[in-house]
Scaffold this motif. Sequence first.
Motif, PDB file in Angstrom:
ATOM      1  N   TYR A  65      -2.957   5.077  -9.285  1.00  0.00           N
ATOM      2  CA  TYR A  65      -2.961   4.257  -8.071  1.00  0.00           C
ATOM      3  C   TYR A  65      -3.358   2.809  -8.379  1.00  0.00           C
ATOM      4  CZ  TYR A  65      -3.917   2.697  -3.325  1.00  0.00           C
ATOM      5  OH  TYR A  65      -3.904   2.004  -2.149  1.00  0.00           O
ATOM      6  N   TYR A  79       0.834  -1.203   0.000  1.00  0.00           N
ATOM      7  CA  TYR A  79       0.000   0.000   0.000  1.00  0.00           C
ATOM      8  C   TYR A  79       0.870   1.255   0.000  1.00  0.00           C
ATOM      9  CZ  TYR A  79      -3.979  -3.012   1.181  1.00  0.00           C
ATOM     10  OH  TYR A  79      -4.949  -3.973   1.159  1.00  0.00           O
ATOM     11  N   HIS A  80       1.898   1.231   0.811  1.00  0.00           N
ATOM     12  CA  HIS A  80       2.799   2.382   0.907  1.00  0.00           C
ATOM     13  C   HIS A  80       3.497   2.637  -0.421  1.00  0.00           C
ATOM     14  CE1 HIS A  80       6.024   5.010   2.346  1.00  0.00           C
ATOM     15  NE2 HIS A  80       6.878   4.197   1.743  1.00  0.00           N
ATOM     16  N   ARG A 119      -1.028  -0.428  -7.787  1.00  0.00           N
ATOM     17  CA  ARG A 119      -1.471  -1.547  -6.945  1.00  0.00           C
ATOM     18  C   ARG A 119      -1.487  -2.845  -7.730  1.00  0.00           C
ATOM     19  NH1 ARG A 119      -6.277  -1.078  -2.741  1.00  0.00           N
ATOM     20  NH2 ARG A 119      -5.482  -3.185  -2.491  1.00  0.00           N
TER      21      ARG A 119
END
Length: 273
Positions: free
Chosen positions: A252, A25-26, A256
Amino acid sequence: MRRSRSSTVDRLLRAGRRYVDHHGYHYAASITYFSVLSMIPMLMVALAVAGFVLSGQPGLLREVRHSIEQAVPATLSGATNDLFNSVIDHRVKIGVLGLAVGLYSGWNWMNALRDALTAMWCQERQQQRLLPMIGKDLLALLGLAGALLVSFALTAAGGALTGLAAPGWVTVLLVCASLVLAIAANWLVFLWVLAKLPREPVDARIAVRGALAAALGFEALKWLGGIYLGIVGRSPIGVAFGGVVGLLVFCYLVARMLMLVTAWTAESRPVDG
């Protein structure tokens, strides 16, 4: 069949744990941040290029200035004119600053991407000399940017082919061909990303299936992005803010997806390392 299904589910679960345990996630957020940050210097460079082109063509300059005056409210025409003149007059400074900031933000983007892939492969991040590392990252950035431009161009070509005045079967055949080419280009890009961009390159044979999964996922996200832009483009608010929000979400989701695919690919190795 039951054992195969159980093995597939177990691999997916292990990939999910790897993604979480190694801060996927980071890393996805970091890649997204630098992706959006890089758009600002790219815009500055584009403005500088436009300034050079317009300064050498007075007729085109008058047309563009007139179009801008017609598009903005009368109360803002003075400020818009001043801004337009400022871009033309300071095009060299804008271009140089844009390139400098673009190189910095681009290197940070590539550095974040390579660190993320390294983490998903469970590799130790070795200390490296700064200047050689920056040079290697910038070369990788240029190569990746060129490959992505080809991928987006093939996708855009497929969309343009749907509007051709040709028999239906010909249009379908051309669109399918462009889609296959786009997926093939994506596959080569992601094969290189998964195998060669980690700080310690891995065997490309391990990344073949993961690269195909990433290629299909990337093409699906581009298709969904096109639908989204078509929807938000129907309203003034959507035109003003929808593109920025869409770009942020797209970056994003791609980040991911890449982290998850890398974690899934890493789990295919006989020994988890």
